[in-house]
Design an enzyme around this catalytic site. Structure first.
Site, short mmCIF file in Angstrom:
data_model
loop_
_atom_site.label_atom_id
_atom_site.label_comp_id
_atom_site.label_asym_id
_atom_site.label_seq_id
_atom_site.Cartn_x
_atom_site.Cartn_y
_atom_site.Cartn_z
N GLY A 20 -19.14 21.25 -1.72
CA GLY A 20 -17.88 20.77 -2.26
C GLY A 20 -17.98 20.38 -3.72
O GLY A 20 -17.33 19.44 -4.18
N VAL A 21 -18.80 21.11 -4.47
CA VAL A 21 -19.05 20.73 -5.87
C VAL A 21 -17.81 20.88 -6.74
O VAL A 21 -17.70 20.24 -7.79
CB VAL A 21 -20.22 21.57 -6.45
CG1 VAL A 21 -19.79 23.02 -6.69
CG2 VAL A 21 -20.77 20.95 -7.72
N GLY A 47 -14.82 19.93 -5.87
CA GLY A 47 -13.86 18.88 -5.55
C GLY A 47 -14.00 17.69 -6.49
O GLY A 47 -14.87 17.65 -7.37
N GLN A 48 -13.13 16.71 -6.30
CA GLN A 48 -13.15 15.51 -7.14
C GLN A 48 -14.52 14.84 -7.12
O GLN A 48 -15.14 14.61 -8.16
CB GLN A 48 -12.07 14.52 -6.66
CG GLN A 48 -12.15 13.16 -7.34
CD GLN A 48 -11.20 12.13 -6.76
OE1 GLN A 48 -10.35 11.61 -7.46
NE2 GLN A 48 -11.33 11.84 -5.47
N ASP A 49 -15.02 14.51 -5.93
CA ASP A 49 -16.29 13.80 -5.83
C ASP A 49 -17.46 14.67 -6.28
O ASP A 49 -18.39 14.19 -6.94
CB ASP A 49 -16.52 13.34 -4.39
CG ASP A 49 -15.51 12.29 -3.95
OD1 ASP A 49 -14.59 11.98 -4.74
OD2 ASP A 49 -15.65 11.77 -2.84
N GLN A 109 -12.13 19.53 4.67
CA GLN A 109 -10.67 19.60 4.63
C GLN A 109 -10.25 18.15 4.77
O GLN A 109 -10.26 17.59 5.86
CB GLN A 109 -10.14 20.46 5.78
CG GLN A 109 -8.66 20.80 5.70
CD GLN A 109 -7.74 19.59 5.68
OE1 GLN A 109 -7.25 19.18 4.63
NE2 GLN A 109 -7.53 18.99 6.85
N TYR A 120 -9.24 24.22 12.38
CA TYR A 120 -10.00 24.47 11.16
C TYR A 120 -10.64 23.19 10.65
O TYR A 120 -11.81 23.18 10.22
CB TYR A 120 -9.10 25.06 10.08
CG TYR A 120 -9.82 25.17 8.75
CD1 TYR A 120 -10.74 26.19 8.53
CD2 TYR A 120 -9.61 24.23 7.75
CE1 TYR A 120 -11.43 26.27 7.33
CE2 TYR A 120 -10.30 24.30 6.55
CZ TYR A 120 -11.21 25.32 6.35
OH TYR A 120 -11.90 25.38 5.17
N THR A 162 -15.62 8.60 6.10
CA THR A 162 -14.30 8.17 5.61
C THR A 162 -13.78 6.95 6.38
O THR A 162 -14.07 6.78 7.57
CB THR A 162 -13.28 9.31 5.75
OG1 THR A 162 -11.97 8.82 5.45
CG2 THR A 162 -13.27 9.89 7.16
N GLU A 199 -10.94 6.76 7.37
CA GLU A 199 -10.03 7.27 8.39
C GLU A 199 -10.66 7.24 9.78
O GLU A 199 -9.96 7.35 10.79
CB GLU A 199 -9.61 8.70 8.05
CG GLU A 199 -8.70 8.83 6.84
CD GLU A 199 -7.32 8.24 7.08
OE1 GLU A 199 -6.87 8.23 8.25
OE2 GLU A 199 -6.69 7.78 6.11
N TYR A 212 -8.51 14.79 11.35
CA TYR A 212 -9.48 14.59 10.27
C TYR A 212 -10.41 13.42 10.59
O TYR A 212 -11.63 13.54 10.50
CB TYR A 212 -8.74 14.34 8.96
CG TYR A 212 -9.61 13.86 7.82
CD1 TYR A 212 -10.64 14.66 7.33
CD2 TYR A 212 -9.40 12.62 7.23
CE1 TYR A 212 -11.44 14.23 6.27
CE2 TYR A 212 -10.18 12.18 6.18
CZ TYR A 212 -11.20 12.98 5.71
OH TYR A 212 -11.99 12.54 4.67
N LYS A 237 -14.50 13.56 11.51
CA LYS A 237 -15.47 12.81 10.72
C LYS A 237 -16.30 11.85 11.58
O LYS A 237 -17.43 11.53 11.25
CB LYS A 237 -14.74 12.04 9.62
CG LYS A 237 -14.31 12.90 8.45
CD LYS A 237 -15.52 13.36 7.63
CE LYS A 237 -15.12 13.95 6.30
NZ LYS A 237 -16.29 14.25 5.44
N HIS A 247 -10.46 6.66 -3.08
CA HIS A 247 -10.96 6.53 -4.45
C HIS A 247 -10.27 7.57 -5.32
O HIS A 247 -10.12 8.72 -4.92
CB HIS A 247 -12.48 6.67 -4.50
CG HIS A 247 -13.03 7.80 -3.69
ND1 HIS A 247 -13.12 7.76 -2.31
CD2 HIS A 247 -13.51 9.02 -4.05
CE1 HIS A 247 -13.64 8.89 -1.86
NE2 HIS A 247 -13.87 9.68 -2.89
#
Length: 236
Positions: free
Chosen positions: A4-5, A7-9, A88, A100, A131, A133, A155, A159, A185
């Site tokens: 996930g490079v 993405g934001q994080d 996701q 998915y 997360t 969540e 989601y 997780k 964040h």
């Protein structure tokens, strides 16, 4: 190695690690459209300063839903640290694409099994981005590491599996595997489909006379932090 490079994080973490002298391998999904906007500066630096960045930032095409590609990349790279940030991560979308979401987010198992199959249990430090969540219908306020999970979305449920399979592989195989439970964040490169970016874009549009009001709101209170601080704690 960062999943996930793009993405934001992932983008902030790549910058952090490069600044500390790391060689960073980033996994990005193959796409017919450009999806590297958050790390484009790394590509530009690679072209402008080849002697440094050609050796330090190396992108790879892969997908968390494809275990074979993950084994191939890990075998090739032989990383000492793996940060699993890919997911996701949109809660509403997880209801619309539940299968998915489970396949992409829950099966952290593919990465952990790649570490085990390749005999890297004692070499790799593994970080799983979990997360808030997972708490869902919270059982106590504030939450802590001992608060029971009660996910309220596909989601969050996915997780929870990823969290416990990380714990399982740490205890069963001695892998240095950690979970970081992240609350909301934010940053200027947050995805535009998330509520905070909808609000900031709406405010900007109102200021420029392009619209008169913001109609996308949420009634759910959220604790929010800054992304650069979150990624530095993942490294620490």
């Amino acid at each position: 190695m960062i999943t996930g490079v793009t993405g934001q994080d992932g983008a902030y973490l790549a910058d952090l690690l490069l600044g500390k002298g790391y060689i960073v391998h980033g996994i990005e999904r193959r796409s017919s459209t450009f999806n590297t906007g958050r790390v484009d500066h790394l590509y530009r630096d690679l072209q402008l300063h080849c002697t440094r960045f050609k050796l330090h930032f190396k992108p790879h095409c892969g997908d968390l839903t494809d275990g074979t590609s993950l084994i191939r990349i890990i075998q090739e790279v032989q990383p000492t640290e793996i940060y699993n940030l890919a997911a996701q991560s949109h809660v509403q979308v997880s209801f619309e694409a539940a299968e998915y979401t489970a396949n992409a987010d829950a099966i952290t198992l593919r990465l952990l099994e790649a570490i085990r199959i390749l005999g890297l249990e004692k070499k790799v430090r593994f970080y799983q981005a979990s997360t808030s969540e997972m708490f869902g219908k919270v059982r106590e306020v504030p939450q802590s590491e001992t608060t029971p999970f009660y996910p309220r979305s596909p989601y969050g449920a996915a997780k929870v599996y990823a969290y416990w399979i990380t714990v399982n592989h740490r205890e069963a195989y001695g892998i240095h595997a950690s979970n970081g439970i992240l609350f909301n964040h934010e940053s200027p490169i947050r995805g535009e489909t998330f509520v905070t970016r909808k609000i900031t874009r709406g405010v900007a549009a109102i200021a420029h006379g392009l619209q008169s009001q913001i109609s996308s709101v949420t009634s759910t209170p959220r604790a929010t932090g800054a992304t650069p601080g979150t990624t530095s704690k993942a490294w620490a």
